[in-house]
Design an enzyme around this catalytic site. Structure first.
Site, short mmCIF file in Angstrom:
data_model
loop_
_atom_site.label_atom_id
_atom_site.label_comp_id
_atom_site.label_asym_id
_atom_site.label_seq_id
_atom_site.Cartn_x
_atom_site.Cartn_y
_atom_site.Cartn_z
N ASP A 22 0.75 -1.27 -0.09
CA ASP A 22 0.02 0.11 0.04
C ASP A 22 0.97 1.26 -0.02
OD1 ASP A 22 -2.25 -1.41 -0.24
OD2 ASP A 22 -2.60 -1.34 2.01
N ARG A 103 2.14 5.19 17.03
CA ARG A 103 1.68 6.20 16.04
C ARG A 103 2.22 7.78 16.34
NH1 ARG A 103 1.15 1.97 14.21
NH2 ARG A 103 -0.59 1.33 12.61
N ASP A 132 -5.93 4.49 13.66
CA ASP A 132 -4.58 5.10 13.33
C ASP A 132 -4.64 6.26 12.75
OD1 ASP A 132 -3.28 2.99 14.95
OD2 ASP A 132 -3.26 1.64 13.27
N SER A 183 -4.88 -8.38 9.08
CA SER A 183 -4.34 -7.21 8.83
C SER A 183 -3.38 -7.20 10.16
CB SER A 183 -5.09 -6.12 8.85
OG SER A 183 -4.79 -4.87 9.33
N1 ARG Z 1 -7.08 -1.76 17.15
C1 ARG Z 1 -5.89 -1.58 17.53
C2 ARG Z 1 -6.01 0.16 17.84
O1 ARG Z 1 -6.72 0.64 17.36
C3 ARG Z 1 -5.07 -2.17 16.65
C4 ARG Z 1 -4.78 -1.36 15.36
C5 ARG Z 1 -3.81 -1.90 14.46
N2 ARG Z 1 -3.41 -1.06 13.47
C6 ARG Z 1 -3.52 -1.42 11.98
N3 ARG Z 1 -3.07 -0.70 11.29
N4 ARG Z 1 -3.34 -2.50 11.78
O2 ARG Z 1 -5.05 0.26 18.36
#
Ligand code: ARG
Length: 406
Positions: A22, A103, A132, A183
């Site tokens: 991506d 992040r 995110d 993912s």
């Molecule tokens: N649900 C978790 C959070 O919001 C994990 C997010 C994982 N991010 C990803 N881009 N796969 O912190």
């Protein structure tokens, strides 16, 4: 906040680059859509896997004018994970904020590189459905308000199928290994797994979900590990001095081998969706269990009770992307102050997926053997208890009498 203004009429954008399909396609897409030169930024937060130099080269091969690699592993452990440990931070009592902590550190470097290299825009590979995107953009807004954010997958509707076609048409050097059914996001604090078969909340996670943890049913013999804390920070493991990063790495390996730290929850996202999430957090679970128990030993009762409530607020705030907020700064001042006496040793038994504290000692301990014992040497004057209870229950008694009369 950084004061330096993004240069006006800038023709550059800095993209948070993972090396995956991506964001690799995102380089060309961003260039086509905005007419700007793309600078790729890869931040190492302990995600493991590919060599960062290979990732850097791929960014250049995909059309980036510059590719910057930052080793942020120690910074992430020291400045982002340790505050979370001090706060025993668990979202919905279970999730140690793996992605929510990484992040803000990635965003910090995005904003820094953008200002240093004269870009006016930053970019990331998030979709429009997750947390995110919020964390990246809220962090950038707080650090460098002059910057704009753009997310090709969300704002330019870059789907996976389109990305594959684009990569083929442009001969991008991306090996399309068979698509991972999940993912995944990874860093040294843990691993997150979503989508695929997990989208049915009734499906148990398959064996292919796990990477940081072995099967807890394997039944390895129990193993004890002693963690030494100083002011809330792990400084030694089994007597050997460690940095925060090393403590996390060692415990990921040791606790992970016992299957410690598997989490499976329905989670409330900031954007309103409930989602099924699976996590592997061996070091996080071990360290938080240990740290929380040390606090039970050394924190004065009311401080301990109050802190547990604030911890939940801290976790919600970070989950919701407000790392660089005034409330977070004030809360951290409180959290730091509470750690003044949080020093000592905790022994944890690792066995069959559980990290259980089995011993604690501290020169700061408030545990008084002579007060607690039921044997000879008891210094607790039991005669005071009767009068204490009399007054303690007086308001209830008065109100009960009133209520009976009605
Ligand atoms: N649900 C978790 C959070 O919001 C994990 C997010 C994982 N991010 C990803 N881009 N796969 O912190």
């Amino acid at each position: 906040m950084w004061q330096k203004e993004a240069s006006s009429l800038s023709d550059r954008v800095v993209l948070a680059y993972s090396g995956g399909l991506d964001t690799s396609v995102g380089i060309g897409w961003l260039k086509d859509a905005t007419g700007k030169e793309v600078i790729a930024l890869a931040v190492d937060v302990g995600q493991g896997g590919e060599d960062m130099d290979d990732i850097r080269q791929r960014a250049l091969d995909c059309g980036a004018v510059e590719a910057v690699v930052v080793d942020a592993k120690d910074e992430f452990a020291n400045d982002f994970v340790m505050p979370a440990l001090k706060a025993n931070a668990l979202y919905q009592k279970r999730y140690p904020l793996v992605s929510a902590l990484s992040r803000p550190v990635i965003a910090k470097h995005l904003a820094r590189v953008a200002l240093e290299l004269g870009a006016d825009t930053v970019s990331h590979g998030c979709t429009g459905k997750g947390n995110d995107q919020v964390r990246f953009e809220a962090a950038v807004a707080a650090l460098a308000p002059s910057l704009t954010s753009i997310a090709p997958i969300r704002d330019l509707a870059l789907t996976r199928d389109k990305a594959i076609i684009y990569a083929e048409e442009h001969g991008l050097p991306i090996k399309q290994s068979k698509k991972n059914p999940y993912s995944i996001d990874k860093n040294v604090w843990g691993r997150t797994v979503e989508t695929g078969a997990l989208e049915d909340p009734w499906n148990a996670p398959g064996d292919d979900v796990w990477e940081y943890t072995d099967d807890p049913a394997k039944g390895l013999p129990a193993e004890d590990v002693t963690i030494t804390f100083e002011r809330g920070i792990p400084v030694a493991i089994d007597g050997k001095a460690v940095t925060p990063l090393e403590a996390i790495q060692v415990l990921n390996t040791r606790a992970g081998a016992h299957g410690v730290g598997r989490v499976d929850i329905i989670e409330d996202r900031l954007v309103g969706i409930k989602s099924r999430e699976v996590y592997e957090v061996p070091a996080a679970q071990t360290l938080i269990n240990a740290h929380e128990e040390l606090e039970n030993l050394v924190l004065e009762r009311d401080l301990g009770r109050y802190k547990r409530k604030v911890e939940a607020d801290w976790a919600n705030l970070i989950y919701d992307g407000l790392w660089y907020s005034d409330l977070k700064r004030s809360m951290d001042a409180f959290m730091d102050h509470t750690q003044e006496h949080v020093s000592g040793d905790i022994r944890v038994r690792l066995q069959s997926g559980v990290a259980m504290v089995t011993g604690r000692k501290s020169t700061e301990s408030l545990y008084d053997f002579d007060l607690a014992t039921y044997d000879t040497g008891d210094t607790f004057d039991q005669s005071h208890a009767k009068g204490f209870i009399e007054l303690w229950s007086l308001p209830s008694k008065i109100s009960a009498k009133r209520n009976q009369g009605k």
